[in-house]
Each structure stands twice: as structure tokens, then as C-alpha cells.
Design a protein around this motif. Structure first.
Motif, PDB file in Angstrom:
ATOM      1  N   ASP A 144     -13.839 -11.371  29.559  1.00  0.00           N
ATOM      2  CA  ASP A 144     -14.709 -11.679  30.595  1.00  0.00           C
ATOM      3  C   ASP A 144     -14.527 -12.842  31.895  1.00  0.00           C
ATOM      4  O   ASP A 144     -13.429 -13.685  31.850  1.00  0.00           O
ATOM      5  CB  ASP A 144     -15.587 -13.321  29.583  1.00  0.00           C
ATOM      6  CG  ASP A 144     -16.264 -14.083  30.204  1.00  0.00           C
ATOM      7  OD1 ASP A 144     -17.320 -14.133  31.151  1.00  0.00           O
ATOM      8  OD2 ASP A 144     -16.800 -15.274  30.117  1.00  0.00           O
TER       9      ASP A 144
ATOM     10  N   GLY B 161     -18.510 -15.201  33.200  1.00  0.00           N
ATOM     11  CA  GLY B 161     -18.850 -16.147  33.278  1.00  0.00           C
ATOM     12  C   GLY B 161     -20.494 -16.756  32.804  1.00  0.00           C
ATOM     13  O   GLY B 161     -21.090 -15.719  33.323  1.00  0.00           O
TER      14      GLY B 161
ATOM     15  N   SER C 299     -22.563 -14.198  29.797  1.00  0.00           N
ATOM     16  CA  SER C 299     -21.181 -14.608  29.005  1.00  0.00           C
ATOM     17  C   SER C 299     -22.184 -15.658  27.586  1.00  0.00           C
ATOM     18  O   SER C 299     -21.833 -15.348  26.298  1.00  0.00           O
ATOM     19  CB  SER C 299     -20.598 -15.777  29.257  1.00  0.00           C
ATOM     20  OG  SER C 299     -19.343 -14.837  30.565  1.00  0.00           O
ATOM     21  N   ASP C 300     -23.058 -16.103  28.218  1.00  0.00           N
ATOM     22  CA  ASP C 300     -24.126 -16.508  26.903  1.00  0.00           C
ATOM     23  C   ASP C 300     -25.006 -15.674  26.206  1.00  0.00           C
ATOM     24  O   ASP C 300     -24.520 -15.842  24.477  1.00  0.00           O
ATOM     25  CB  ASP C 300     -24.946 -17.315  27.774  1.00  0.00           C
ATOM     26  CG  ASP C 300     -24.382 -19.073  28.595  1.00  0.00           C
ATOM     27  OD1 ASP C 300     -23.478 -19.606  28.125  1.00  0.00           O
ATOM     28  OD2 ASP C 300     -25.708 -19.561  28.547  1.00  0.00           O
TER      29      ASP C 300
ATOM     30  N   ILE D 144     -10.758 -15.226  28.555  1.00  0.00           N
ATOM     31  CA  ILE D 144     -11.617 -16.130  29.880  1.00  0.00           C
ATOM     32  C   ILE D 144     -11.093 -15.485  30.863  1.00  0.00           C
ATOM     33  O   ILE D 144      -9.830 -16.646  31.485  1.00  0.00           O
ATOM     34  CB  ILE D 144     -12.216 -17.566  29.253  1.00  0.00           C
ATOM     35  CG1 ILE D 144     -12.970 -17.299  27.803  1.00  0.00           C
ATOM     36  CG2 ILE D 144     -12.917 -17.978  30.482  1.00  0.00           C
ATOM     37  CD1 ILE D 144     -13.928 -16.723  27.852  1.00  0.00           C
ATOM     38  N   CYS D 145     -11.220 -14.508  31.648  1.00  0.00           N
ATOM     39  CA  CYS D 145     -10.245 -14.361  33.487  1.00  0.00           C
ATOM     40  C   CYS D 145     -10.475 -14.444  34.117  1.00  0.00           C
ATOM     41  O   CYS D 145     -10.223 -15.020  34.897  1.00  0.00           O
ATOM     42  CB  CYS D 145      -9.675 -12.990  32.807  1.00  0.00           C
ATOM     43  SG  CYS D 145      -8.697 -12.317  34.254  1.00  0.00           S
ATOM     44  N   GLY D 146     -12.136 -14.727  34.091  1.00  0.00           N
ATOM     45  CA  GLY D 146     -12.414 -15.195  35.372  1.00  0.00           C
ATOM     46  C   GLY D 146     -14.326 -15.944  34.759  1.00  0.00           C
ATOM     47  O   GLY D 146     -15.060 -15.348  33.992  1.00  0.00           O
ATOM     48  N   ALA D 147     -14.855 -16.560  35.987  1.00  0.00           N
ATOM     49  CA  ALA D 147     -15.704 -16.682  35.916  1.00  0.00           C
ATOM     50  C   ALA D 147     -16.638 -17.021  37.296  1.00  0.00           C
ATOM     51  O   ALA D 147     -17.125 -18.188  37.963  1.00  0.00           O
ATOM     52  CB  ALA D 147     -15.855 -18.631  35.444  1.00  0.00           C
TER      53      ALA D 147
ATOM     54  N   VAL E 241     -20.499 -19.341  38.455  1.00  0.00           N
ATOM     55  CA  VAL E 241     -19.914 -19.859  38.360  1.00  0.00           C
ATOM     56  C   VAL E 241     -19.460 -21.111  39.908  1.00  0.00           C
ATOM     57  O   VAL E 241     -19.646 -21.592  40.128  1.00  0.00           O
ATOM     58  CB  VAL E 241     -20.372 -20.938  37.358  1.00  0.00           C
ATOM     59  CG1 VAL E 241     -21.545 -20.554  36.174  1.00  0.00           C
ATOM     60  CG2 VAL E 241     -18.875 -20.511  36.719  1.00  0.00           C
ATOM     61  N   TYR E 242     -18.227 -20.045  40.253  1.00  0.00           N
ATOM     62  CA  TYR E 242     -17.693 -20.375  41.016  1.00  0.00           C
ATOM     63  C   TYR E 242     -17.992 -21.441  42.627  1.00  0.00           C
ATOM     64  O   TYR E 242     -17.457 -22.459  42.644  1.00  0.00           O
ATOM     65  CB  TYR E 242     -15.961 -19.423  41.590  1.00  0.00           C
ATOM     66  CG  TYR E 242     -15.198 -19.552  40.761  1.00  0.00           C
ATOM     67  CD1 TYR E 242     -14.699 -20.425  39.495  1.00  0.00           C
ATOM     68  CD2 TYR E 242     -15.283 -17.767  40.403  1.00  0.00           C
ATOM     69  CE1 TYR E 242     -13.448 -19.553  38.864  1.00  0.00           C
ATOM     70  CE2 TYR E 242     -13.737 -17.609  39.657  1.00  0.00           C
ATOM     71  CZ  TYR E 242     -13.393 -18.462  38.823  1.00  0.00           C
ATOM     72  OH  TYR E 242     -12.168 -18.022  37.149  1.00  0.00           O
TER      73      TYR E 242
ATOM     74  N   PRO F 233     -21.471 -26.423  36.718  1.00  0.00           N
ATOM     75  CA  PRO F 233     -22.086 -25.211  35.133  1.00  0.00           C
ATOM     76  C   PRO F 233     -22.939 -26.137  34.358  1.00  0.00           C
ATOM     77  O   PRO F 233     -22.337 -26.253  33.846  1.00  0.00           O
ATOM     78  CB  PRO F 233     -21.518 -24.085  35.733  1.00  0.00           C
ATOM     79  CG  PRO F 233     -20.917 -24.326  36.248  1.00  0.00           C
ATOM     80  CD  PRO F 233     -20.491 -25.798  36.704  1.00  0.00           C
ATOM     81  N   GLN F 234     -23.862 -25.467  33.993  1.00  0.00           N
ATOM     82  CA  GLN F 234     -24.764 -25.625  32.960  1.00  0.00           C
ATOM     83  C   GLN F 234     -24.462 -24.745  31.872  1.00  0.00           C
ATOM     84  O   GLN F 234     -24.991 -23.367  32.799  1.00  0.00           O
ATOM     85  CB  GLN F 234     -25.527 -26.742  32.594  1.00  0.00           C
ATOM     86  CG  GLN F 234     -25.668 -27.782  33.506  1.00  0.00           C
ATOM     87  CD  GLN F 234     -25.650 -29.357  32.084  1.00  0.00           C
ATOM     88  OE1 GLN F 234     -25.445 -28.622  30.673  1.00  0.00           O
ATOM     89  NE2 GLN F 234     -24.593 -30.108  32.621  1.00  0.00           N
ATOM     90  N   SER F 235     -24.505 -24.324  30.369  1.00  0.00           N
ATOM     91  CA  SER F 235     -24.411 -23.203  29.075  1.00  0.00           C
ATOM     92  C   SER F 235     -24.568 -23.340  27.893  1.00  0.00           C
ATOM     93  O   SER F 235     -25.094 -25.222  28.263  1.00  0.00           O
ATOM     94  CB  SER F 235     -23.393 -22.457  29.755  1.00  0.00           C
ATOM     95  OG  SER F 235     -22.489 -22.164  31.145  1.00  0.00           O
ATOM     96  N   ILE F 236     -25.378 -23.095  27.229  1.00  0.00           N
ATOM     97  CA  ILE F 236     -25.087 -23.078  26.094  1.00  0.00           C
ATOM     98  C   ILE F 236     -23.825 -23.649  25.354  1.00  0.00           C
ATOM     99  O   ILE F 236     -22.658 -23.479  25.840  1.00  0.00           O
ATOM    100  CB  ILE F 236     -25.878 -21.936  25.608  1.00  0.00           C
ATOM    101  CG1 ILE F 236     -25.214 -20.459  25.403  1.00  0.00           C
ATOM    102  CG2 ILE F 236     -27.399 -21.633  25.435  1.00  0.00           C
ATOM    103  CD1 ILE F 236     -25.275 -20.133  24.788  1.00  0.00           C
TER     104      ILE F 236
END
Lengths: 332, 332
Positions: B220, B223, B227-228, B242-245, B248-249, B255-258
């Protein structure tokens, strides 16, 4: 005569006694080579069984209708044609809700009533204790001096997690939902600090205050906003054991939380789902250590014991009204 | 004469050339025992440097104002009083944006221009390749026949992850943002399938269709909603690197996700933040394998090379306008 409890209907909402059916079998029982005849002594009733009564997809298949329910059971060996067990032994395992049953011995552990009360093999020396011990050790990889946060801390698993954390030299913070539970975590179970999430406005700040060096390990039984608040306080290389997400299980909409990914990247942190059955090869070593701690008085527990095979369904149902204190067990 | 590029201002929004200052030093350079004099040959400019130019808390401290910027560099040894390096060697490491500099050798790797072009030690044989290789192997623990999904798949890291996945016998699915990138993933980098998230309405269904056996490993880089959509398709014991997001940076709101926790519990799945610098002890073994694959033609790459020390800041800034294809490198 053997009595059996079958699942008659898949419950809608809270289960009722009419979802179960009692049947009697008067025929003789004979065992073949390799088999054991077991007499049920104690039956564990647990909230997770509710999930197995539904047919929603999960990590374990649902119970079949018109088949016996099963759960953690302690039983006495009445007769054995299996070299690993002899008459008079006591065993624990996942067994049917029956007064007597035949087993081939697979998945059974011998338990010793002279070392600890037999009922504890369903609690602190059973799945509850194994979940706490193996989740904390296998995923949490604790090192003395680190800080552990436990949610659902007053529950059967959470209270053992916190006590093991103290034995291993951790700074232990519990999160629970009443002042009475918070007090019990500190006075009975030796937690260093405890937070009532129902009366605390800013959980993020409360966790920061209780964990001035940050959070290294989070044993998560609840998910949701409590877990979001913990995330803000994690340290580099934090380990989060995701053992349950009870706060969101009953949501009908897909639950939303803050995005965990940026917290994981920034802290090289780990989150891992934990199911105790994946670690069966570690059960003997875990049982040995838990038994020693229990015998030495380093671990304590609370249980509610109900009498009578006929009361298994009602004891199970009473869980959802919180009629138990600690682990709920039925004595046959 | 030594030229140096200092960080003059913390950029607001997109960096500009005026955020950097060029200084010259005419004094003589002498090295002491254990030291090396290095001449810069290639400089890597990367989007992550933007983060280090801000003073927000992160996993690495920000660059200091009025101090040299540093990044991945390939340099030639002009003189050595260090037994591990000799005049004429080439090395790679995190070094200052200077035409020449002194080093004690710490953190430097010897690189061999006869085995691969020197610039590749900043890309496929540098941090980019190490991130792809070590993230996939150390956290992903791939087994032949499993299914790997890569987000940001057309990026420098993502394209290498997918190629390594193919070398290791995985079914590889890439997610990228244009049809051109999707085509390149399949034709140039050998991905089995690729999905354009900008033109796909139901990402959850598109991933399910591309991964009929479910997703075992997710690398990933982004994000957020992509990703959801992957989470709905993970298998039991899935591993998510989880290598980066990056999606949402730049959010100003949290940020919200499930909620990921129920997915992790249900699947005994793992999510772990990955920073390549935590795995420095594994660099030699990773470099060896990456070099072999590159020499054998199993790995391919794209790079954009800009000439001249004075163009480092503008090459860096051009990244944010997408003027590069693949890895952006400045040749001195």
C-alpha cells in the motif's frame, strides 16, 4: 442415558430458551479402539457463541441447525481405549453440549484438578487465559518497562492480559466502562492506571496522561473511538493486538474510524488480528506458565458458576443481561 | 571549490527555487585518518524530501534551515584514509547536496558501475528497490501462487514491487490513475492485471474480479478509499505493507476510512508500517538479489536524468508537476 442440547433456531436479536432443544438418548454406548467415553463436568458459555449461532460469514463456520451446540468443556474420562488417556483423567476441549459423549482424543488436553480448580481450565487456564497470554506474547512481544494499554480491560480476557502485563514488568493501563470496573482493575488486578471511557471527555489526552512515555503495546478488544484515541499515543514500533471489535460488531452500517495507515507508516507500527486457535502449537507452553502463575497467586480471576445441565441455555442468555461476574460457567 | 545547496526557507505549498541557497567555499579540503573525500556523481530527488522540509513531527527529523539538504547520492572517492574504501571507488549513501564532501564512511555502500549503470544505485538498486524488495519480503512474506495487489503501482517503488512479485511467482494486480499507466504496468512491467482507479466506479468489485482467489498481500503506497476497497477482498492471514499513504498526506482534516479492525480480526490479518531504514542489516542481501535480477534482465526501470548541480532544486520541484518519467535523477 445421554442428554444433548441442539440448536433449534438461529436466534434473532437476543437468544431465547426456545432456540434450543433438549433430546434424550437411552441406547447403550460402546467405545472402539482409540476412543474415550467422556462425562461432562463443566461447560463454558461465552458471548462469542452468539456469533456462531448466526449464519453470517466469519472466521469459523456457524453451528448447524438441529446439531449439538459446542463450547469449551471440562469432562471426566469414564472409559478409555486410547493410550493417551485413562479412566479417571479429566480433560478440556471443544466438546458438545451433552452429558456424555465419545471422543477420539483429538484436541483434548489433560487437566489436573489437584493443581487448580477444574473450572479454571475454562477460564484463566482455558481459552480466556490462552487468548490473553498468546495474544500479548506472540503479537505484543512485550519487553519489561514498556507501556501496555488494554481495552475491554474488565472482561475475562482483558483482566488476564493486564495481570500478565504486570508479571512481565510492563506499565499497564486499562480502559473500562464504569467506575466500579476501573476501581477493580486497580485494586484487584493490579493495573497501574485505569480510565472510564464513559465519563472521560478527551480519551486521547487521558491516555497521554496515563502513558507519559507513550504506548508500546495495545491489546484491543473493542475497536471504534477508544482505539482511535489510543492510536494518537503510540510509539515507534508499537504492536497492536486486534483481538475483538465488540464496539462495532452490532453496527448495521459499515463503521468508520480515523485512517490508521498514516499512524502505522509514521511509527513503523503493527496491527494484527488475533484468533487463539491459530496458535494451538503454543498451548502447552502457555498452559504451563499460566498454571504456575495461578498456583503462585500471581494471577487471580472472577467466575460465576451455575448448576445443572438443563441451565446451560439460560446461563448463556444471562450473559447478555450482564448477570455474570467474570467468567460464566455451568457445573453439571 | 565546493558548492553546497542549503535549505533557506520551509516551503509553503509547492517548493520554489528561492527556498534554496547556493553557497561556495574556496578553502582547501584535507581528510583525517578514517575519512574519505567524495565527489558527487548522481543525486536522487524524491517527493518524500518535501516532508522533511516541513517541521511537522514525523519518523525522521526535519531538515534544518541554513544547513545542506541531503538525499540519496552516488559519489566517487577522490581520496581515502579509510581502509574500507580506496581512491576511484564509487559509493552510495545519504549525502549532502554538495559537489564535494568529507565522510567517515559510515552508512556508505560500495557500488560497481561495471555491473549496472551508476544511476541505478539511486533507483532500482537504491532506496527505491530496497523499499520494494524488503517491504514485500520482510512484511509480505510472499509464497508462489499467492495474489499481490500494489497501489501506486506505476510509481518508482510500486513498479519494482510488481516485478519482484512476478519473479517470485505471484499473481500481481496493479492500481494506478491513468489508462496509459495501466497499459504500461501490463506491457512493460509484466503485471497480470491493472485497474485505473480514476475510471473504475466500483473498486471493490474490480479488485474481486481481478483477484478471484482473494488478496494475500497488499503493498500500500496510497491509503484512503483505494485501500478500503482492497480490505473487502483480503484472505485469511493477509499481510498489508503500509509503505505510504499519499492519498491522505495533504488532508488538513484528519482522514476517515472504514474501520480496519473487524477485517483484521475476521481474517487474522496483519498491517504493518514500513520504513526501509529499519532494515539496514538486510541491505546487502537485498542488493545482491536485485543486482542479479537487473543483470539477468528480469527487472526493468524508467528514469529521467537532468544535468548539472545547479539544477537540483528545479529537478526536485519538477517532480510536483509530473515532469519526470520514473525515477528523477540529477547528473553532476
Amino acid at each position: 442415558m445421554i442428554q444433548t442440547i441442539l440448536l433449534k433456531n438461529r436466534p434473532e436479536g437476543k437468544p431465547s430458551v426456545s432456540d434450543f432443544e433438549f433430546v434424550k438418548d437411552e441406547s447403550d454406548v460402546t467405545i472402539k479402539d482409540g476412543e474415550l467415553l467422556l462425562e461432562t463436568t463443566y461447560v463454558s458459555v461465552d458471548p462469542y457463541l452468539r456469533g456462531r449461532m448466526s449464519d453470517a460469514k466469519s472466521y469459523v463456520p456457524p453451528f448447524e441447525l438441529n446439531k449439538p451446540v459446542h463450547s469449551g468443556v471440562v469432562a471426566k474420562v469414564l472409559a478409555s481405549k486410547n493410550d493417551n488417556f485413562k479412566e479417571g483423567d479429566f480433560v478440556s476441549g471443544m466438546l458438545d453440549w451433552k452429558t456424555k459423549q465419545i471422543s477420539n482424543g483429538e484436541g483434548l488436553l489433560k487437566v489436573d484438578g489437584s493443581k487448580a480448580p477444574l473450572s479454571t481450565y475454562l477460564g484463566v487456564l482455558g481459552m480466556t487465559g490462552l487468548t490473553a497470554y498468546l495474544g500479548l506474547n506472540q503479537i505484543g512481544k512485550p519487553k519489561a518497562g514498556e507501556t501496555l494499554v488494554v481495552s475491554g480491560a474488565a472482561g475475562a480476557v482483558g483482566s488476564v492480559v493486564g495481570q500478565i502485563g504486570k508479571i512481565l514488568g510492563l506499565n499497564v493501563i486499562g480502559i473500562a466502562g464504569t467506575d466500579e470496573k476501573v476501581e477493580m482493575l486497580k485494586s484487584k488486578f493490579g493495573f497501574d492506571a485505569a480510565i472510564n471511557y464513559n465519563t472521560t471527555k478527551d480519551m486521547k489526552a487521558a491516555i497521554a496522561a496515563a502513558a507519559p512515555n507513550g504506548v508500546d503495546i495495545y491489546f484491543d478488544n473493542v475497536g471504534g473511538p477508544i482505539s482511535d484515541a489510543v492510536l494518537f499515543n503510540i510509539n515507534k514500533f508499537a504492536r497492536m493486538i486486534i483481538c475483538g471489535a465488540i464496539s462495532v460488531y452490532n453496527n448495521t452500517e459499515l463503521p468508520q474510524s480515523i485512517s490508521v495507515q498514516p499512524f502505522l507508516v509514521k511509527n513503523s507500527a503493527l496491527m494484527q488480528g488475533f484468533i487463539v486457535s491459530n496458535y494451538a502449537d503454543k498451548f502447552p507452553e502457555a498452559m504451563k506458565e499460566l498454571s504456575t502463575w495461578l498456583a503462585e497467586g500471581k494471577l487471580t480471576y472472577t467466575e460465576t458458576v451455575v448448576n445443572g445441565f438443563e441451565n446451560i441455555p439460560s446461563a448463556f442468555i444471562d450473559l447478555f443481561d450482564g448477570k455474570n461476574k467474570g467468567k460464566m460457567i455451568v457445573k453439571i
